[in-house]
Design an enzyme around this catalytic site. Structure first.
Site, PDB file in Angstrom:
ATOM      1  N   SER A   1     -10.275   0.217   3.976  1.00 34.08           N
ATOM      2  CA  SER A   1      -9.723   0.024   5.402  1.00 34.08           C
ATOM      3  C   SER A   1      -8.931   1.242   5.727  1.00 34.08           C
ATOM      4  O   SER A   1      -8.336   2.056   4.912  1.00 34.08           O
ATOM      5  CB  SER A   1      -8.423  -0.971   4.804  1.00 34.08           C
ATOM      6  OG  SER A   1      -9.248  -1.989   4.168  1.00 34.08           O
TER       7      SER A   1
ATOM      8  N   ARG B   1       0.977  -1.351  -0.167  1.00 40.40           N
ATOM      9  CA  ARG B   1      -0.203   0.069   0.075  1.00 40.40           C
ATOM     10  C   ARG B   1       0.913   1.352   0.044  1.00 40.40           C
ATOM     11  O   ARG B   1       0.524   2.223   0.579  1.00 40.40           O
ATOM     12  CB  ARG B   1      -0.910   0.032   0.995  1.00 40.40           C
ATOM     13  CG  ARG B   1      -1.959  -1.164   1.361  1.00 40.40           C
ATOM     14  CD  ARG B   1      -3.006  -1.269   0.240  1.00 40.40           C
ATOM     15  NE  ARG B   1      -3.864  -2.459   0.386  1.00 40.40           N
ATOM     16  CZ  ARG B   1      -3.719  -3.620   0.101  1.00 40.40           C
ATOM     17  NH1 ARG B   1      -2.483  -3.828  -0.798  1.00 40.40           N
ATOM     18  NH2 ARG B   1      -4.600  -4.446   0.289  1.00 40.40           N
TER      19      ARG B   1
ATOM     20  N   GLU C   1      -4.454   4.824   6.440  1.00 40.79           N
ATOM     21  CA  GLU C   1      -3.961   4.287   5.175  1.00 40.79           C
ATOM     22  C   GLU C   1      -4.466   5.707   4.251  1.00 40.79           C
ATOM     23  O   GLU C   1      -3.877   6.141   3.181  1.00 40.79           O
ATOM     24  CB  GLU C   1      -4.820   3.296   4.777  1.00 40.79           C
ATOM     25  CG  GLU C   1      -4.529   2.838   3.117  1.00 40.79           C
ATOM     26  CD  GLU C   1      -5.433   1.510   2.802  1.00 40.79           C
ATOM     27  OE1 GLU C   1      -4.901   0.356   2.936  1.00 40.79           O
ATOM     28  OE2 GLU C   1      -6.227   1.724   1.906  1.00 40.79           O
TER      29      GLU C   1
HETATM   30  P1  FAD Z   1      -8.432   9.547  -4.315  1.00 39.11           P
HETATM   31  O1  FAD Z   1      -9.067   9.204  -3.014  1.00 39.11           O
HETATM   32  O2  FAD Z   1      -9.260  10.454  -5.109  1.00 39.11           O
HETATM   33  O3  FAD Z   1      -6.926   9.948  -4.043  1.00 39.11           O
HETATM   34  C1  FAD Z   1      -6.128   9.340  -3.108  1.00 39.11           C
HETATM   35  C2  FAD Z   1      -4.945   9.923  -3.259  1.00 39.11           C
HETATM   36  O4  FAD Z   1      -4.204   9.705  -4.478  1.00 39.11           O
HETATM   37  C3  FAD Z   1      -4.838  11.554  -2.909  1.00 39.11           C
HETATM   38  O5  FAD Z   1      -3.772  11.673  -2.365  1.00 39.11           O
HETATM   39  C4  FAD Z   1      -4.836  11.921  -4.334  1.00 39.11           C
HETATM   40  O6  FAD Z   1      -4.183  13.456  -4.267  1.00 39.11           O
HETATM   41  C5  FAD Z   1      -3.957  11.085  -5.197  1.00 39.11           C
HETATM   42  N1  FAD Z   1      -4.322  10.919  -6.337  1.00 39.11           N
HETATM   43  C6  FAD Z   1      -5.582  10.717  -6.942  1.00 39.11           C
HETATM   44  N2  FAD Z   1      -5.485  10.575  -8.650  1.00 39.11           N
HETATM   45  C7  FAD Z   1      -4.306  11.115  -8.765  1.00 39.11           C
HETATM   46  C8  FAD Z   1      -3.595  11.467  -9.936  1.00 39.11           C
HETATM   47  N3  FAD Z   1      -4.038  11.090 -11.142  1.00 39.11           N
HETATM   48  N4  FAD Z   1      -2.333  11.715 -10.158  1.00 39.11           N
HETATM   49  C9  FAD Z   1      -1.667  11.975  -8.566  1.00 39.11           C
HETATM   50  N5  FAD Z   1      -2.372  11.681  -7.487  1.00 39.11           N
HETATM   51  C10 FAD Z   1      -3.487  11.419  -7.669  1.00 39.11           C
HETATM   52  N6  FAD Z   1      -7.822   0.111  -1.513  1.00 39.11           N
HETATM   53  C11 FAD Z   1      -7.214  -1.178  -1.977  1.00 39.11           C
HETATM   54  O7  FAD Z   1      -5.914  -1.040  -2.144  1.00 39.11           O
HETATM   55  N7  FAD Z   1      -7.857  -2.053  -1.943  1.00 39.11           N
HETATM   56  C12 FAD Z   1      -8.925  -2.460  -1.852  1.00 39.11           C
HETATM   57  O8  FAD Z   1      -9.408  -3.547  -1.945  1.00 39.11           O
HETATM   58  C13 FAD Z   1      -9.637  -1.107  -1.364  1.00 39.11           C
HETATM   59  N8  FAD Z   1     -10.991  -1.516  -1.219  1.00 39.11           N
HETATM   60  C14 FAD Z   1     -11.832  -0.337  -0.936  1.00 39.11           C
HETATM   61  C15 FAD Z   1     -13.169  -0.305  -0.787  1.00 39.11           C
HETATM   62  C16 FAD Z   1     -13.977   0.557  -0.428  1.00 39.11           C
HETATM   63  C17 FAD Z   1     -15.272   0.766   0.172  1.00 39.11           C
HETATM   64  C18 FAD Z   1     -13.460   1.967  -0.511  1.00 39.11           C
HETATM   65  C19 FAD Z   1     -14.160   3.042   0.082  1.00 39.11           C
HETATM   66  C20 FAD Z   1     -12.045   2.104  -0.638  1.00 39.11           C
HETATM   67  C21 FAD Z   1     -11.201   1.034  -1.015  1.00 39.11           C
HETATM   68  N9  FAD Z   1      -9.842   1.246  -1.376  1.00 39.11           N
HETATM   69  C22 FAD Z   1      -9.265   0.010  -1.267  1.00 39.11           C
HETATM   70  C23 FAD Z   1      -9.117   2.397  -1.260  1.00 39.11           C
HETATM   71  C24 FAD Z   1      -9.347   3.265  -2.329  1.00 39.11           C
HETATM   72  O9  FAD Z   1     -10.365   2.672  -3.348  1.00 39.11           O
HETATM   73  C25 FAD Z   1      -8.196   3.174  -3.563  1.00 39.11           C
HETATM   74  O10 FAD Z   1      -6.983   3.631  -2.661  1.00 39.11           O
HETATM   75  C26 FAD Z   1      -8.191   3.696  -4.819  1.00 39.11           C
HETATM   76  O11 FAD Z   1      -7.014   3.750  -5.649  1.00 39.11           O
HETATM   77  C27 FAD Z   1      -8.079   5.309  -4.566  1.00 39.11           C
HETATM   78  O12 FAD Z   1      -8.665   5.881  -5.833  1.00 39.11           O
HETATM   79  P2  FAD Z   1      -9.482   7.527  -5.997  1.00 39.11           P
HETATM   80  O13 FAD Z   1      -9.493   7.612  -7.449  1.00 39.11           O
HETATM   81  O14 FAD Z   1     -10.660   7.186  -5.097  1.00 39.11           O
HETATM   82  O15 FAD Z   1      -8.247   8.077  -5.202  1.00 39.11           O
HETATM   83  P1  NAP Z   2     -10.082 -10.325   4.942  1.00 37.23           P
HETATM   84  O1  NAP Z   2     -10.339 -11.209   3.898  1.00 37.23           O
HETATM   85  O2  NAP Z   2     -11.111 -10.493   6.094  1.00 37.23           O
HETATM   86  O3  NAP Z   2      -8.505 -10.411   5.644  1.00 37.23           O
HETATM   87  C1  NAP Z   2      -8.150  -9.617   6.508  1.00 37.23           C
HETATM   88  C2  NAP Z   2      -6.358  -9.537   6.416  1.00 37.23           C
HETATM   89  O4  NAP Z   2      -5.870 -10.459   6.401  1.00 37.23           O
HETATM   90  C3  NAP Z   2      -6.437  -8.792   4.978  1.00 37.23           C
HETATM   91  O5  NAP Z   2      -6.440  -7.500   5.130  1.00 37.23           O
HETATM   92  C4  NAP Z   2      -5.396  -9.554   4.393  1.00 37.23           C
HETATM   93  O6  NAP Z   2      -4.028  -8.523   4.124  1.00 37.23           O
HETATM   94  C5  NAP Z   2      -4.969 -10.665   5.152  1.00 37.23           C
HETATM   95  N1  NAP Z   2      -5.183 -11.776   4.549  1.00 37.23           N
HETATM   96  C6  NAP Z   2      -6.187 -12.605   4.486  1.00 37.23           C
HETATM   97  N2  NAP Z   2      -6.117 -13.797   3.756  1.00 37.23           N
HETATM   98  C7  NAP Z   2      -4.683 -13.897   3.399  1.00 37.23           C
HETATM   99  C8  NAP Z   2      -4.210 -14.616   2.659  1.00 37.23           C
HETATM  100  N3  NAP Z   2      -4.422 -15.849   2.060  1.00 37.23           N
HETATM  101  N4  NAP Z   2      -2.893 -14.283   2.401  1.00 37.23           N
HETATM  102  C9  NAP Z   2      -2.516 -13.113   2.903  1.00 37.23           C
HETATM  103  N5  NAP Z   2      -3.012 -12.288   3.711  1.00 37.23           N
HETATM  104  C10 NAP Z   2      -4.278 -12.634   3.803  1.00 37.23           C
HETATM  105  O7  NAP Z   2      -9.971  -8.749   4.426  1.00 37.23           O
HETATM  106  P2  NAP Z   2     -11.203  -7.919   3.882  1.00 37.23           P
HETATM  107  O8  NAP Z   2     -11.445  -6.804   4.734  1.00 37.23           O
HETATM  108  O9  NAP Z   2     -12.520  -8.825   3.615  1.00 37.23           O
HETATM  109  O10 NAP Z   2     -10.712  -7.592   2.623  1.00 37.23           O
HETATM  110  C11 NAP Z   2     -10.430  -8.466   1.537  1.00 37.23           C
HETATM  111  C12 NAP Z   2      -9.293  -8.017   0.423  1.00 37.23           C
HETATM  112  O11 NAP Z   2      -9.589  -6.607   0.051  1.00 37.23           O
HETATM  113  C13 NAP Z   2      -8.013  -7.578   1.207  1.00 37.23           C
HETATM  114  O12 NAP Z   2      -6.986  -7.948   0.448  1.00 37.23           O
HETATM  115  C14 NAP Z   2      -7.804  -6.239   1.578  1.00 37.23           C
HETATM  116  O13 NAP Z   2      -6.692  -5.779   1.801  1.00 37.23           O
HETATM  117  C15 NAP Z   2      -8.554  -5.669   0.289  1.00 37.23           C
HETATM  118  N6  NAP Z   2      -9.422  -4.420   0.955  1.00 37.23           N
HETATM  119  C16 NAP Z   2      -8.780  -3.085   0.973  1.00 37.23           C
HETATM  120  C17 NAP Z   2      -9.381  -2.157   1.388  1.00 37.23           C
HETATM  121  C18 NAP Z   2      -8.585  -0.844   1.385  1.00 37.23           C
HETATM  122  O14 NAP Z   2      -9.257   0.167   1.595  1.00 37.23           O
HETATM  123  N7  NAP Z   2      -7.154  -0.925   1.511  1.00 37.23           N
HETATM  124  C19 NAP Z   2     -10.919  -2.223   1.651  1.00 37.23           C
HETATM  125  C20 NAP Z   2     -11.355  -3.454   1.568  1.00 37.23           C
HETATM  126  C21 NAP Z   2     -10.703  -4.573   1.219  1.00 37.23           C
HETATM  127  P3  NAP Z   2      -4.125  -8.071   2.627  1.00 37.23           P
HETATM  128  O15 NAP Z   2      -4.645  -6.584   2.898  1.00 37.23           O
HETATM  129  O16 NAP Z   2      -2.760  -7.839   2.774  1.00 37.23           O
HETATM  130  O17 NAP Z   2      -4.751  -8.765   1.804  1.00 37.23           O
END
Ligand code: FAD
Ligand code: NAP
Length: 350
Positions: A243, A168, A338
């Protein structure tokens, strides 16, 4: 001829962030073409204001007033650059919706992103924190990106090494913070589907649905979407930024100590370290489904902070401080936030 840029003053950001926080920007502009960026950057320079690129607003926490020019990146376009036996190279402009882009790759028989289905936001934001889910990360398919240097106005190309991807994390959250607007991303995908089903119960769900038959990419994408919809709150119903904290990585030594005290601790090996499920730590600290005023943790996944309606960014931040404090008191681990927090002139990471 392109229509002139429309720069809004004192613009409400409430519908521009998935937490639904009450916030406004001194200036806001939507950019639909890379050619518009120099004028936009010139405007910010004249006003001596910082530039905040914005995609879908799904990974930001906004304070009540941003004394900045918020630039909504709405650059559109996607194309297959190259297809041969071994790989399919695709490019998308930064404003493309991530999930629609994933579906487009699958219908173009370019595989690898299916586990990243339904992540909110844009293509341009995906490299910023190296989005990941269900055992796949953006970096696994990344080739390069183009970005405009905010100071010089030059377009620069970053390859995988230059982006310095981490968990991340990328160079755009560190050394090159606030210096670039990403305009396009190029990825390398696979012409042959190689399912990655080892994460959680994804494989079991698919096996039960297909009675053991090999899944298509759309079957995998659909299963990922269904699991996500079941467990995560829909931002259009209840404000959230996914998250709120990263999963902490700890040493073997600390893991051994914690395992003695908490035999059920949820942890996964990452090289010589262990990654803990931050949601589990928060749950064990007694904070799953709690509510303080307008902010709380989600009942089905404590790692997600939610806005019950009228929260400000400061409310969210104060609540997240208390979550960090309680987890630290119980486990001796300080969770790292995050989403990016922006407030006034000052912005900070985590
Ligand atoms: P924004 O929120 O608009 O921006 C985020 C940051 O990036 C800000 O600092 C902004 O200035 C910068 N930015 C945006 N666009 C640009 C650009 N073109 N150039 C330079 N900087 C830029 N993340 C995960 O990694 N895995 C997940 O599974 C995941 N699940 C999510 C589920 C939900 C319900 C929600 C709400 C969020 C989740 N996220 C997850 C977090 C988020 O969706 C990601 O980080 C996504 O990439 C953000 O995209 P955005 O366009 O909304 O960015
Ligand atoms: P989950 O499956 O309940 O798992 C909890 C955490 O344990 C996860 O965050 C994941 O880490 C880790 N994990 C679970 N199974 C794993 C495996 N087999 N190997 C390695 N790591 C494992 O989590 P969840 O909330 O439902 O999310 C599911 C996936 O979507 C995860 O990958 C999570 O990162 C992603 N997610 C991200 C965001 C965000 O905003 N960043 C929001 C929602 C969901 P990892 O995060 O490293 O995978």
């Amino acid at each position: 001829m392109n229509s002139p840029l429309k720069i809004h003053e004192n613009y409400s950001l409430k519908h521009r962030n998935t937490l639904g926080l009450l916030a406004s920007a001194r200036y806001f502009v939507e950019v639909n073409s890379v050619d518009e960026l120099p004028e936009v950057l010139g405007f910010a320079r004249d006003k001596q204001l910082p530039v905040i690129p914005l995609g879908g607003g799904s990974n930001v926490v906004f304070g009540e007033f941003l004394n900045a020019l918020v630039v909504h990146i709405n650059l559109k376009g996607r194309s297959v650059l190259q297809r041969d036996q071994g790989r399919v190279v695709v490019r998308a402009e930064a404003g493309e919706n991530w999930h629609e882009f994933v579906l487009w790759t699958l219908t173009n028989e370019a595989y690898g992103l299916e586990n990243l289905s339904l992540i909110p936001g844009t293509v341009g934001a995906a490299p910023i924190q190296n989005i990941g889910a269900y055992g796949v990360e953006l970096k696994d398919h990344f080739v390069s990106l183009e970005a405009m240097n905010i100071e010089s106005g030059e377009i620069e190309c970053f390859d995988r090494q230059a982006v310095c991807f981490g968990y991340r994390d990328s160079v755009f959250k560190g050394e090159k913070l606030d210096q670039y607007i990403i305009t396009s991303v190029t990825l390398e995908l696979d012409p042959v589907l190689r399912p990655k089903l080892g994460y959680g119960h994804l494989g079991d769900l698919i096996a039960s649905r297909l009675d053991g038959e090999a899944p298509s990419a759309l079957d995998i994408s659909q299963a990922v979407c269904d699991i996500r919809r079941e467990k995560l709150p829909d931002p259009s119903v209840i404000g959230n930024a996914g998250s709120f904290f990263k999963n902490p990585e700890i040493s073997q030594e600390l893991m051994d100590q914690l395992k003695k005290r908490y035999p059920n601790i949820i942890a996964y090996p990452v090289g010589a370290k262990w990654k803990l499920a931050a949601g589990w730590l928060i749950d064990q600290a007694g904070l799953r489904g709690v509510r303080e005023g307008e902010v709380g943790t989600y009942q089905k996944q404590a790692l997600v902070l939610v806005n019950h309606g009228g929260a400000t960014g400061q409310n969210v931040l104060a609540f997240s401080d208390r979550v960090q404090q309680k987890v630290n008191e119980k486990f001796g681990i300080m969770l790292e936030r995050e989403p990016r927090f922006y407030n006034g002139w000052v912005s900070s990471i985590g």
